[in-house]
Design a protein around this motif. Structure first.
Motif, PDB file in Angstrom:
ATOM      1  N   VAL A  95      -6.797  17.907  -6.820  1.00 10.90           N
ATOM      2  CA  VAL A  95      -7.896  18.777  -6.410  1.00 10.90           C
ATOM      3  C   VAL A  95      -7.392  19.900  -5.525  1.00 10.90           C
ATOM      4  O   VAL A  95      -7.775  21.065  -5.693  1.00 10.90           O
ATOM      5  CB  VAL A  95      -9.004  17.967  -5.699  1.00 10.90           C
ATOM      6  CG1 VAL A  95     -10.096  18.895  -5.177  1.00 10.90           C
ATOM      7  CG2 VAL A  95      -9.615  16.941  -6.649  1.00 10.90           C
ATOM      8  N   LEU A 106     -12.967  17.082 -12.114  1.00 10.30           N
ATOM      9  CA  LEU A 106     -11.618  16.744 -11.694  1.00 10.30           C
ATOM     10  C   LEU A 106     -11.632  15.573 -10.714  1.00 10.30           C
ATOM     11  O   LEU A 106     -10.783  14.678 -10.788  1.00 10.30           O
ATOM     12  CB  LEU A 106     -10.930  17.962 -11.072  1.00 10.30           C
ATOM     13  CG  LEU A 106      -9.514  17.731 -10.536  1.00 10.30           C
ATOM     14  CD1 LEU A 106      -8.603  17.099 -11.587  1.00 10.30           C
ATOM     15  CD2 LEU A 106      -8.917  19.031 -10.018  1.00 10.30           C
ATOM     16  N   TYR A 118      -9.608  23.366 -12.501  1.00 11.23           N
ATOM     17  CA  TYR A 118     -10.203  22.035 -12.392  1.00 11.23           C
ATOM     18  C   TYR A 118     -10.323  21.394 -13.780  1.00 11.23           C
ATOM     19  O   TYR A 118     -10.057  20.198 -13.954  1.00 11.23           O
ATOM     20  CB  TYR A 118     -11.586  22.113 -11.745  1.00 11.23           C
ATOM     21  CG  TYR A 118     -11.584  22.762 -10.385  1.00 11.23           C
ATOM     22  CD1 TYR A 118     -11.032  22.113  -9.285  1.00 11.23           C
ATOM     23  CD2 TYR A 118     -12.117  24.035 -10.192  1.00 11.23           C
ATOM     24  CE1 TYR A 118     -11.020  22.718  -8.030  1.00 11.23           C
ATOM     25  CE2 TYR A 118     -12.111  24.643  -8.948  1.00 11.23           C
ATOM     26  CZ  TYR A 118     -11.564  23.981  -7.874  1.00 11.23           C
ATOM     27  OH  TYR A 118     -11.548  24.585  -6.642  1.00 11.23           O
ATOM     28  N   ARG A 121     -15.279  21.095 -10.554  1.00 10.58           N
ATOM     29  CA  ARG A 121     -14.532  20.422  -9.482  1.00 10.58           C
ATOM     30  C   ARG A 121     -14.920  18.937  -9.436  1.00 10.58           C
ATOM     31  O   ARG A 121     -14.069  18.073  -9.192  1.00 10.58           O
ATOM     32  CB  ARG A 121     -14.823  21.108  -8.150  1.00 10.58           C
ATOM     33  CG  ARG A 121     -13.850  20.759  -7.017  1.00 10.58           C
ATOM     34  CD  ARG A 121     -14.047  21.705  -5.837  1.00 10.58           C
ATOM     35  NE  ARG A 121     -13.044  21.535  -4.805  1.00 10.58           N
ATOM     36  CZ  ARG A 121     -13.244  20.926  -3.638  1.00 10.58           C
ATOM     37  NH1 ARG A 121     -14.436  20.413  -3.355  1.00 10.58           N
ATOM     38  NH2 ARG A 121     -12.269  20.829  -2.744  1.00 10.58           N
TER      39      ARG A 121
END
Length: 457
Positions: free
Chosen positions: A211, A121, A356, A118
């Motif tokens: 996201v 990303l 992600y 995450r």
């Protein structure tokens, strides 16, 4: 997301009290593409939101068969923290007294862990923001509904035709519950239909900033499976649930927008196809890196049972206008919504990916197209590329995409742009996890591979 100590946990705790929650799941997606979780009880939730939940560093070296890989720094010694993002809080309508949040993976000193997908990303989103842009992404998830046969085999719930109302009727109670469960999580359903394969369904959810799109993709996957279980069914998003049958894609629709207003940078009302020069440069980067990008968007052993010619999955490096045999399709626009509907569809993608990584890799590839003047978008291919002779494909620069997980991972490892964007820790651990799956499944039979993907994705 702010550092853990700066997070205001009170709104989530208040909502959890109001809803009578007993558990809150902290969800993440690993390098193997599976969704995993730890849960906090209501007691102590406020502290868990601020400080996170401990997780062994070894989990990001765990593959989809729960085999730990020998990755440096990801063994039995060491921890990270799963720190939830309160903005992602949802009450789970399919799990009594339970909520969920998506997490960031943090080091013990509060920094983003190098392995955090995450976080990767987020880095790519920042790179776009430096250009005053953001990527909007929507997912189309195909999946199949099945029961268990007398010998333990998976049996599709129907044998209806593509878009058949018979197939809709067979699954209507399930779909009604699915739509209600998604609505309860603020994830509207945009389209639904019974797809080509036996027992196969398809749903589309809205375009979201990058996201949030990845976060909601995990919630959608969880909801599809959980609602099925409540109805005595098995839902699978595996790319090829039955050998010889239809494949399950997870098509990614993407468009580039101004960060501060509602201008779609892919749209040019004066272009013949309404697709902008900036969009063409972004697409040129994605097309150039597509073989390596497949290592992130179609990353499983089972993925390459789906990505084959003339199955509408996109098996060659090309793009086209409304060409469903091209892995990159420029859809026709909707009257009165021309700017809003200008986007590109990536068909060489499925739900075994970590979203992600898939979206982050897409951004990295597109940015290379924007930055690299040597990357030019070739002419569109407006026929099924499999019907062209090899000589003609060579003239057009059309090449086969990887035909196996191993080939896709080789392409990814050789791509300095994508591995550089991932960073050495994430790239090394990801490749180790996925290569171990390739080695294991390659040594086993078809039934083992089907079992290994059917109920894990």
């Amino acid at each position: 997301m702010a550092l853990a100590e700066e997070v205001d946990a009170r709104p989530v705790v208040k909502r959890a009290d109001k809803e009578g929650l007993r558990l809150v799941r902290f969800l993440w997606c690993g390098n193997d593409g599976t969704v995993r979780a730890k849960a906090s009880s209501r007691h102590g939730l406020e502290g868990r939101i601020r400080a996170g939940i401990g997780l062994t560093v070894a989990m990001q070296a765990m593959n989809g068969l729960d085999h730990l890989q020998p990755v440096e720094g990801m063994g039995p010694v060491g921890e990270i923290r799963l720190v939830p993002d309160p903005d992602t809080f949802r009450v789970l309508p399919y799990a009594p007294h339970t909520g969920a949040m998506l997490v960031d993976q943090r080091t013990l000193d509060g920094e983003v862990a190098p392995v955090d997908q995450r976080g990767f990303l987020r880095r790519m989103v920042v790179r776009l923001a430096e250009r005053g842009a953001r990527l909007e992404v929507a997912f189309e998830n195909e999946f199949a509904l099945a029961t268990r046969g007398e010998r333990g085999e998976y049996v599709p719930i129907d044998s209806s035709l593509c878009f058949s109302t018979i197939g809709m009727t067979e699954s209507q109670d399930y779909v009604d519950a699915l739509v209600a469960a998604l609505d309860a999580q603020d994830i509207p359903l945009e389209q639904y239909y019974a797809e080509l394969g036996h027992g196969q369904q398809e749903i589309s959810t809205p375009h979201r900033p990058a996201v949030r799109a990845a976060d909601e993709q995990l919630l959608v996957r969880e909801t599809i499976r959980a609602v099925a279980a409540a109805h005595g069914l098995i839902a699978t998003l595996a790319p090829k649930p039955w050998p010889g049958g239809a494949g399950n894609g997870c098509h990614m629709h993407f468009s580039l927008w101004d960060a501060d207003d509602e201008r779609n940078r892919f749209h040019d009302p004066d272009a013949a196809d309404r697709f902008s020069e900036e969009g063409r440069r972004f697409l040129a980067g994605v097309l150039h890196h597509l073989p390596a990008l497949c290592g992130l968007t179609a990353p499983s052993f089972n993925s390459y049972d789906r990505i084959v010619p003339q199955y509408w999955a996109g098996a060659f490096t090309c793009w086209g206008h409304d060409n469903r045999e091209a892995p990159l399709r420029l859809p026709s626009l909707f009257s009165g919504m021309e700017e809003a509907s200008t986007n590109v569809e990536l068909k060489a993608a499925d739900a075994t990916c970590n979203p992600y990584l898939a979206i982050g890799g897409l951004i990295a590839a597109g940015l290379d197209g924007l930055d690299n003047p040597d990357l030019a978008l070739p002419a569109p291919v407006e026929v099924d590329p499999a019907t062209l002779s090899e000589d003609r494909r060579d003239e057009l620069g059309v090449r086969p995409l990887p035909s196996s997980q191993g080939e896709a991972l080789d392409a990814l490892e050789a791509d300095a742009v994508l591995t550089g964007a991932l960073g050495p820790v994430l790239a090394q651990s990801y490749l180790a996890v996925r290569r171990s799956e390739w080695e294991t499944y390659s040594a086993e039979d078809e039934a083992f591979a089907q079992q290994g993907h059917f109920e894990k994705y």
